[in-house]
Design an enzyme around this catalytic site. Structure first.
Site, PDB file in Angstrom:
ATOM      1  CG  ASP A   5      -1.822   1.210   1.245  1.00 54.53           C
ATOM      2  OD1 ASP A   5      -2.183   1.735   0.232  1.00 54.53           O
ATOM      3  OD2 ASP A   5      -2.362   1.472   2.245  1.00 54.53           O
ATOM      4  CB  CYS A  45      -3.803   6.048  -3.862  1.00 53.91           C
ATOM      5  SG  CYS A  45      -2.351   6.832  -3.276  1.00 53.91           S
TER       6      CYS A  45
END
Length: 104
Positions: A5, A45
């Site tokens: 992440d 992201c």
């Protein structure tokens, strides 16, 4: 299971090539260390990285790590972060659950 992440690697369109190389490097390393049949859960992201570019990066990382990777599931941001028609950058979150196999 290896979970990735990272922060947004591509804060601008100019950074795209370097960002994809960074995503590839961390995914390649994850694919190398996960046990045969294990899972790599990975995300981006970066609004400037399309889902197609992200999936191609995973394919490239699998090839370079000499692994077979099966994308088990594709996910994206929740409904409270809507994707606007004609604005692909609003589909900013990419999340993949990948199963990794040693043999090629």
């Amino acid at each position: 299971v290896v979970m990735l992440d990272p922060p947004a690697f591509a804060r601008s369109r100019r950074m795209l090539d370097r960002a994809l190389a960074g995503y590839k490097e961390i995914n390649l390393r994850a694919m190398k260390i996960v046990k045969d049949g294990g899972f790599v859960c990975t995300s981006s992201c970066s609004q400037h990285v399309t889902r197609e570019e992200f999936d191609q990066m995973l394919d490239d990382a699998a090839f370079d790590s000499k692994k077979t990777v099966r994308i088990v599931e594709r996910r994206w941001q929740r409904a409270d972060h809507p994707v606007l028609a004609g604005v692909p950058e609003t589909e900013y979150l990419k999340f993949r659950i990948c199963q990794v196999f040693s043999s090629r």
